[in-house]
Design an enzyme around this catalytic site. Structure first.
Site, PDB file in Angstrom:
ATOM      1  N   SER A  55       0.852  -1.187   0.000  1.00 12.93           N
ATOM      2  CA  SER A  55       0.000   0.000   0.000  1.00 12.93           C
ATOM      3  C   SER A  55       0.885   1.232   0.000  1.00 12.93           C
ATOM      4  O   SER A  55       1.667   1.452   0.937  1.00 12.93           O
ATOM      5  CB  SER A  55      -0.899   0.015   1.239  1.00 12.93           C
ATOM      6  OG  SER A  55      -1.411   1.326   1.436  1.00 12.93           O
ATOM      7  N   HIS A 115      -1.473  -1.167  -4.015  1.00  9.73           N
ATOM      8  CA  HIS A 115      -2.747  -0.805  -3.385  1.00  9.73           C
ATOM      9  C   HIS A 115      -2.759   0.712  -3.190  1.00  9.73           C
ATOM     10  O   HIS A 115      -1.843   1.279  -2.593  1.00  9.73           O
ATOM     11  CB  HIS A 115      -2.838  -1.533  -2.044  1.00  9.73           C
ATOM     12  CG  HIS A 115      -4.110  -1.361  -1.295  1.00  9.73           C
ATOM     13  ND1 HIS A 115      -5.258  -2.070  -1.569  1.00  9.73           N
ATOM     14  CD2 HIS A 115      -4.426  -0.566  -0.242  1.00  9.73           C
ATOM     15  CE1 HIS A 115      -6.214  -1.742  -0.723  1.00  9.73           C
ATOM     16  NE2 HIS A 115      -5.748  -0.811   0.091  1.00  9.73           N
ATOM     17  N   ASP A 133      -4.786   3.784  -1.671  1.00  4.97           N
ATOM     18  CA  ASP A 133      -5.803   4.143  -0.682  1.00  4.97           C
ATOM     19  C   ASP A 133      -6.311   5.559  -0.928  1.00  4.97           C
ATOM     20  O   ASP A 133      -5.562   6.526  -0.817  1.00  4.97           O
ATOM     21  CB  ASP A 133      -5.209   4.059   0.733  1.00  4.97           C
ATOM     22  CG  ASP A 133      -5.073   2.628   1.199  1.00  4.97           C
ATOM     23  OD1 ASP A 133      -6.057   1.868   1.093  1.00  4.97           O
ATOM     24  OD2 ASP A 133      -3.972   2.268   1.658  1.00  4.97           O
ATOM     25  N   MET A 182     -12.142   4.823   0.003  1.00 10.82           N
ATOM     26  CA  MET A 182     -12.720   5.067   1.334  1.00 10.82           C
ATOM     27  C   MET A 182     -13.358   6.446   1.276  1.00 10.82           C
ATOM     28  O   MET A 182     -12.839   7.432   1.816  1.00 10.82           O
ATOM     29  CB  MET A 182     -11.608   4.982   2.400  1.00 10.82           C
ATOM     30  CG  MET A 182     -11.136   3.568   2.643  1.00 10.82           C
ATOM     31  SD  MET A 182      -9.535   3.479   3.473  1.00 10.82           S
ATOM     32  CE  MET A 182      -8.458   3.720   2.068  1.00 10.82           C
ATOM     33  N   MET A 231     -11.628  -5.246   6.383  1.00 11.90           N
ATOM     34  CA  MET A 231     -10.786  -4.261   7.078  1.00 11.90           C
ATOM     35  C   MET A 231     -10.419  -4.804   8.456  1.00 11.90           C
ATOM     36  O   MET A 231     -11.292  -5.170   9.243  1.00 11.90           O
ATOM     37  CB  MET A 231     -11.523  -2.929   7.240  1.00 11.90           C
ATOM     38  CG  MET A 231     -11.691  -2.102   5.978  1.00 11.90           C
ATOM     39  SD  MET A 231     -10.184  -1.663   5.092  1.00 11.90           S
ATOM     40  CE  MET A 231      -9.161  -0.924   6.358  1.00 11.90           C
TER      41      MET A 231
HETATM   42  C1  DX5 Z   1      -6.144   1.971   5.960  1.00 12.04           C
HETATM   43  C2  DX5 Z   1      -5.814   1.614   4.542  1.00 12.04           C
HETATM   44  C3  DX5 Z   1      -4.767   0.580   4.480  1.00 12.04           C
HETATM   45  C4  DX5 Z   1      -3.455   1.047   5.034  1.00 12.04           C
HETATM   46  C5  DX5 Z   1      -2.745  -0.115   5.642  1.00 12.04           C
HETATM   47  O1  DX5 Z   1      -7.281   2.730   6.023  1.00 12.04           O
HETATM   48  O2  DX5 Z   1      -6.945   1.128   3.870  1.00 12.04           O
HETATM   49  O3  DX5 Z   1      -4.584   0.091   3.156  1.00 12.04           O
HETATM   50  O4  DX5 Z   1      -2.625   1.622   4.060  1.00 12.04           O
HETATM   51  O5  DX5 Z   1      -1.661   0.338   6.371  1.00 12.04           O
HETATM   52  P1  DX5 Z   1      -0.880  -0.660   7.345  1.00 12.04           P
HETATM   53  O6  DX5 Z   1      -0.486  -1.861   6.529  1.00 12.04           O
HETATM   54  O7  DX5 Z   1       0.306   0.135   7.822  1.00 12.04           O
HETATM   55  O8  DX5 Z   1      -1.823  -0.995   8.445  1.00 12.04           O
HETATM   56 ZN    ZN Z   2      -6.563   0.069   1.862  1.00  7.12          ZN
END
Ligand code: DX5
Ligand code: ZN
Length: 242
Positions: free
Chosen positions: A36, A61, A63, A97, A166
């Site tokens: 991500s 990924h 976000d 999101m 999630m």
């Molecule tokens: C959180 C995002 C995730 C985030 C994960 O709201 O959707 O994709 O980047 O970050 P880590 O792997 O550090 O928890």
């Molecule tokens: Zn995410």
């Protein structure tokens, strides 16, 4: 219940396989690791993306946060387009999101997205949006927050290519993994068609990844567990368990 009937009865125009028309053929059928880019160094984002892919990341990924559905702002289509330009062969897995996902499907398609996931909590009926995503050649995913039951998306599993569980409250990288969501991954794996990707997102690290894999997750997202380390290849191997 996994049946070939479910796998072969997607909504109109479904790419049917994660990655859509743009990327599906390049993705292997086993466990996928998705760095991500939320935890990448944005000052050199293109180099960070290439480094994560060279280190063994299967896709990227992306976000997308609107400051409304979640209490943070992140990146829009312009960033996605820049990532696509820097890594044109990469599958770009866009995680919306946002409160109004319908407004962003076309902009992210035009920005090079291969796949779009949106949250069931943000829509009344996901089917029209799933259809639009498919019509644009992308695969489609539905996400559930930690407090949303799997039943909210089970009726749509035969029409999507990915279910996202999630494992943190969305909005930020670097949060602690919520292990009570693990049974949801197993339930979605058992309820969905054979080709459905089941993705875990949030707090996944070498100590939490084995439980994700054991519960049927075959697409692991990690931001801080990859970009927060100096050796991306070692970090990705640790997530794979190899
Ligand atoms: C959180 C995002 C995730 C985030 C994960 O709201 O959707 O994709 O980047 O970050 P880590 O792997 O550090 O928890
Ligand atoms: Zn995410």
């Amino acid at each position: 219940m996994t049946t070939s009937m479910q796998a072969s009865t997607p909504s109109t125009g479904s790419p049917a396989v994660f990655g859509g028309r743009r990327s599906a053929a390049r993705l292997s059928s086993g466990l996928l690791i998705a760095p991500s880019i939320l935890s990448a160094d944005f000052a050199c984002l293109g180099a960070e993306c290439r480094a994560a892919l060279d280190a063994g990341g299967d896709l990227l990924h992306v976000d997308v946060m609107d400051g409304h559905f979640v209490p943070n702002l992140s990146m829009g289509p312009a960033i996605c387009a820049a990532v696509h330009a820097a890594a044109p062969d990469a599958c770009l897995d866009v995680h919306l999101m946002v409160t109004d996902p319908a407004a962003y499907v076309e902009p992210f398609a035009n920005a090079g997205a291969s796949h779009i996931t949106f949250h069931i909590e943000a829509v009344h009926d996901p089917r029209p949006l799933i259809g639009r995503i498919h019509a644009l050649g992308m695969s489609a995913g539905l996400a559930i927050n930690p407090d949303t039951p799997t039943e909210a998306i089970v009726p749509f599993l035969a029409e999507i290519e990915l279910a996202l569980v999630m494992s943190v409250y969305p909005g930020f990288s670097g949060q602690k993994f919520i292990d009570r969501v693990l049974p949801k991954t197993r339930a979605l794996r058992e309820a969905g068609p054979r080709l459905l990707r089941v993705q875990m997102d949030g707090g996944v690290a070498p100590d939490t990844a084995p439980a994700c894999r054991a519960h049927g997750c075959d697409l692991i997202v990690a931001a801080s567990a990859i970009f927060g380390r100096s050796d991306y290849a070692a970090a990705i191997r640790a997530l794979r368990g190899t």
